[in-house]
Design an enzyme around this catalytic site. Structure first.
Site, PDB file in Angstrom:
ATOM      1  N   GLU A 119       0.475  -0.938  -0.167  1.00 51.34           N
ATOM      2  CA  GLU A 119      -0.244   0.068   0.188  1.00 51.34           C
ATOM      3  C   GLU A 119       1.320   1.356   0.269  1.00 51.34           C
ATOM      4  O   GLU A 119       0.451   2.289  -0.748  1.00 51.34           O
ATOM      5  CB  GLU A 119      -1.206  -0.047   1.032  1.00 51.34           C
ATOM      6  CG  GLU A 119      -2.220  -1.383   1.418  1.00 51.34           C
ATOM      7  CD  GLU A 119      -2.446  -1.779   2.336  1.00 51.34           C
ATOM      8  OE1 GLU A 119      -2.571  -1.564   4.008  1.00 51.34           O
ATOM      9  OE2 GLU A 119      -4.075  -0.532   2.003  1.00 51.34           O
ATOM     10  N   GLU A 139      -3.293 -10.219   4.409  1.00 53.73           N
ATOM     11  CA  GLU A 139      -4.431  -9.490   5.333  1.00 53.73           C
ATOM     12  C   GLU A 139      -5.311 -10.753   5.287  1.00 53.73           C
ATOM     13  O   GLU A 139      -5.923 -10.825   5.942  1.00 53.73           O
ATOM     14  CB  GLU A 139      -5.074  -8.037   5.434  1.00 53.73           C
ATOM     15  CG  GLU A 139      -3.956  -7.077   4.368  1.00 53.73           C
ATOM     16  CD  GLU A 139      -3.658  -6.669   3.964  1.00 53.73           C
ATOM     17  OE1 GLU A 139      -2.273  -7.960   2.983  1.00 53.73           O
ATOM     18  OE2 GLU A 139      -2.570  -5.646   4.057  1.00 53.73           O
TER      19      GLU A 139
HETATM   20  C1  1HE Z   1       7.063  -8.591  11.924  1.00 53.94           C
HETATM   21  C2  1HE Z   1       6.345  -8.620  10.906  1.00 53.94           C
HETATM   22  C3  1HE Z   1       5.064  -7.395  10.739  1.00 53.94           C
HETATM   23  C4  1HE Z   1       8.323 -10.023  10.047  1.00 53.94           C
HETATM   24  N1  1HE Z   1       4.869  -7.059  12.198  1.00 53.94           N
HETATM   25  N2  1HE Z   1       6.125  -8.176  12.674  1.00 53.94           N
HETATM   26  N3  1HE Z   1       2.045  -9.114   7.259  1.00 53.94           N
HETATM   27  C5  1HE Z   1       2.534  -9.896   7.315  1.00 53.94           C
HETATM   28  O1  1HE Z   1       1.615 -10.879   6.790  1.00 53.94           O
HETATM   29  C6  1HE Z   1       3.925 -10.584   6.904  1.00 53.94           C
HETATM   30  C7  1HE Z   1       4.633 -10.845   7.933  1.00 53.94           C
HETATM   31  N4  1HE Z   1       5.640 -11.359   7.650  1.00 53.94           N
HETATM   32  C8  1HE Z   1       6.369 -12.318   7.300  1.00 53.94           C
HETATM   33  O2  1HE Z   1       5.621 -13.078   6.108  1.00 53.94           O
HETATM   34  C9  1HE Z   1       7.568 -12.681   6.752  1.00 53.94           C
HETATM   35  O3  1HE Z   1       7.948 -11.971   8.197  1.00 53.94           O
HETATM   36  C10 1HE Z   1       8.364 -11.761   5.877  1.00 53.94           C
HETATM   37  C11 1HE Z   1       8.521 -12.593   4.824  1.00 53.94           C
HETATM   38  C12 1HE Z   1       8.183 -10.938   5.408  1.00 53.94           C
HETATM   39  C13 1HE Z   1      10.499 -12.531   5.748  1.00 53.94           C
HETATM   40  O4  1HE Z   1      10.514 -13.343   6.094  1.00 53.94           O
HETATM   41  P1  1HE Z   1      11.711 -13.677   7.113  1.00 53.94           P
HETATM   42  O5  1HE Z   1      12.325 -15.004   7.384  1.00 53.94           O
HETATM   43  O6  1HE Z   1      12.881 -13.093   6.452  1.00 53.94           O
HETATM   44  O7  1HE Z   1      12.119 -12.767   8.475  1.00 53.94           O
HETATM   45  P2  1HE Z   1      11.486 -13.182   9.829  1.00 53.94           P
HETATM   46  O8  1HE Z   1      11.908 -14.632  11.210  1.00 53.94           O
HETATM   47  O9  1HE Z   1       9.657 -13.727   9.735  1.00 53.94           O
HETATM   48  O10 1HE Z   1      11.251 -12.175  10.505  1.00 53.94           O
HETATM   49  C14 1HE Z   1      12.064 -10.965  11.149  1.00 53.94           C
HETATM   50  C15 1HE Z   1      11.219 -10.672  12.306  1.00 53.94           C
HETATM   51  O11 1HE Z   1      10.556  -9.679  11.730  1.00 53.94           O
HETATM   52  C16 1HE Z   1      10.692 -11.318  13.063  1.00 53.94           C
HETATM   53  O12 1HE Z   1      10.486 -10.941  14.972  1.00 53.94           O
HETATM   54  P3  1HE Z   1      12.022 -11.860  15.648  1.00 53.94           P
HETATM   55  O13 1HE Z   1      11.182 -10.862  16.762  1.00 53.94           O
HETATM   56  O14 1HE Z   1      10.633 -13.178  15.731  1.00 53.94           O
HETATM   57  O15 1HE Z   1      12.919 -11.259  15.290  1.00 53.94           O
HETATM   58  C17 1HE Z   1       8.926 -11.321  13.359  1.00 53.94           C
HETATM   59  O16 1HE Z   1       8.170 -11.770  13.792  1.00 53.94           O
HETATM   60  C18 1HE Z   1       9.537  -9.797  12.716  1.00 53.94           C
HETATM   61  N5  1HE Z   1       8.567  -9.670  11.874  1.00 53.94           N
HETATM   62  N6  1HE Z   1       6.904  -9.469   9.832  1.00 53.94           N
HETATM   63  C19 1HE Z   1       5.657  -7.699  13.076  1.00 53.94           C
HETATM   64  N7  1HE Z   1       4.491  -7.822   9.788  1.00 53.94           N
HETATM   65  C20 1HE Z   1      -3.114  -0.433   7.174  1.00 53.94           C
HETATM   66  S1  1HE Z   1      -3.331  -2.167   7.146  1.00 53.94           S
HETATM   67  C21 1HE Z   1      -2.805  -3.135   6.484  1.00 53.94           C
HETATM   68  C22 1HE Z   1      -2.506  -4.637   6.675  1.00 53.94           C
HETATM   69  C23 1HE Z   1      -0.850  -5.368   6.762  1.00 53.94           C
HETATM   70  O17 1HE Z   1      -0.072  -4.763   6.031  1.00 53.94           O
HETATM   71  S2  1HE Z   1      -1.335  -7.204   6.917  1.00 53.94           S
HETATM   72  C24 1HE Z   1       0.183  -7.952   6.529  1.00 53.94           C
HETATM   73  C25 1HE Z   1       1.362  -7.977   7.509  1.00 53.94           C
END
Ligand code: 1HE
Length: 265
Positions: A119, A139
């Site tokens: 977005e 989402e």
């Molecule tokens: C996060 C987030 C996040 C990572 N919020 N903490 N977005 C999503 O549903 C996508 C969520 N993220 C992922 O699917 C993956 O993280 C990725 C594919 C982007 C990257 O994967 P990877 O293997 O490189 O990283 P990881 O191990 O998943 O994440 C590393 C750290 O970032 C980890 O935290 P840690 O404390 O365990 O190291 C994750 O929890 C953190 N992290 N993504 C919070 N999104 C205005 S409305 C909009 C609505 C939306 O955007 S919904 C979509 C949300």
């Protein structure tokens, strides 16, 4: 952050630099894959409202392996309906400052460009993808809905049908697919996006302010008007732009063999 870029302070999740007349905003939270928390969204709004004089374009990019993992999901936990509406409106306000702000914005995309990250990218005016970029709207599978303007800005770029598919089935699109649809208009090798984006932003910053205003503010509105209103608005905008002193200088330069030719890239 360079004080030459803005007057506002930015949160640690954002970093600003200045490259000549281009201001660069980097999402700077790679340890959380540039997830966008409230502080970051407010910082983005402040960045775009407090650009200093002399900045003619903005380049937005992400630090680390990904452009952005979208909404910081840790902030979603206990939100009720009124808070949810206020949150979405906060994103709308911030991204409105990008799309209808002072200067054009180029976004460089790589790795995950998902959810709110997509977005954010959609609010920019020119998008450059590296081959590693991929697009998703997770989402749908998380039981939520886009809230950062995606329902408004993504259909004109990729079509309602593709957006429905992404949300309903979790489908992701590759950088090549995004380029074929028109989501991005430049596709470059990994590691080359920043330089390409900066070059484009510098070129944009060299346009007259009136031309950039017309393209950012008049063109998208005309595209939403009926043809009768659109032709009238276009005639006005065209007359205003060509009456500008700087336009006259540029025209004279061309006619006297000094101005650039419209050649192939
Ligand atoms: C996060 C987030 C996040 C990572 N919020 N903490 N977005 C999503 O549903 C996508 C969520 N993220 C992922 O699917 C993956 O993280 C990725 C594919 C982007 C990257 O994967 P990877 O293997 O490189 O990283 P990881 O191990 O998943 O994440 C590393 C750290 O970032 C980890 O935290 P840690 O404390 O365990 O190291 C994750 O929890 C953190 N992290 N993504 C919070 N999104 C205005 S409305 C909009 C609505 C939306 O955007 S919904 C979509 C949300």
């Amino acid at each position: 952050m360079s004080s030459k870029v803005l007057s506002a302070h930015l949160p640690a999740s954002l970093a600003a630099e200045r490259h000549g007349n281009v201001a660069v905003l980097k999402l700077n939270r790679p340890q959380k894959r540039n997830a966008l928390d409230d502080e970051t969204i407010i910082g983005i709004e402040q960045f775009f409202t407090s650009l200093r004089e002399g900045v003619g374009a903005v380049l937005i990019a992400g630090e680390g392996e990904h452009f952005s993992a979208g909404l910081d999901l840790t902030e979603l936990k206990e939100r009720g309906v009124p808070e949810g509406i206020a949150h979405s409106r906060l994103w709308h306000r911030a991204f409105e400052k990008i799309q209808f702000g002072k200067v054009p914005v180029v976004a460089v995309l790589h790795g995950a460009v998902v959810g709110g990250g997509l977005e954010l990218a959609a609010a920019a005016h020119v998008r450059v993808a590296e081959r590693s970029a991929y697009y998703a709207l997770p989402e749908g599978s998380r039981g939520i809905y886009v809230g950062g303007g995606g329902s408004v800005r993504l259909p004109p770029l990729i079509g309602v049908a593709r957006m429905m598919d992404m949300m309903l089935t979790g489908r992701t699109y590759s950088a090549e697919e995004g380029q074929a649809f028109g989501l991005t208009t430049y596709l470059v090798e990994d590691g080359k996006g920043f330089a390409r984006g900066l070059e484009l932003a510098q070129r944009i910053a060299g346009n007259t302010p009136l031309t950039n205003f017309a393209v950012m503010h008049a063109l998208p509105r005309i595209a939403e008007m009926n043809a009768t209103h659109g032709f009238a608005m276009e005639a006005l905008m065209s007359a205003i732009a060509q009456a500008d002193d700087e336009a006259k200088v540029r025209l004279k330069d061309f006619l006297e063999k000094r101005g650039p030719k419209a050649t192939r890239d």
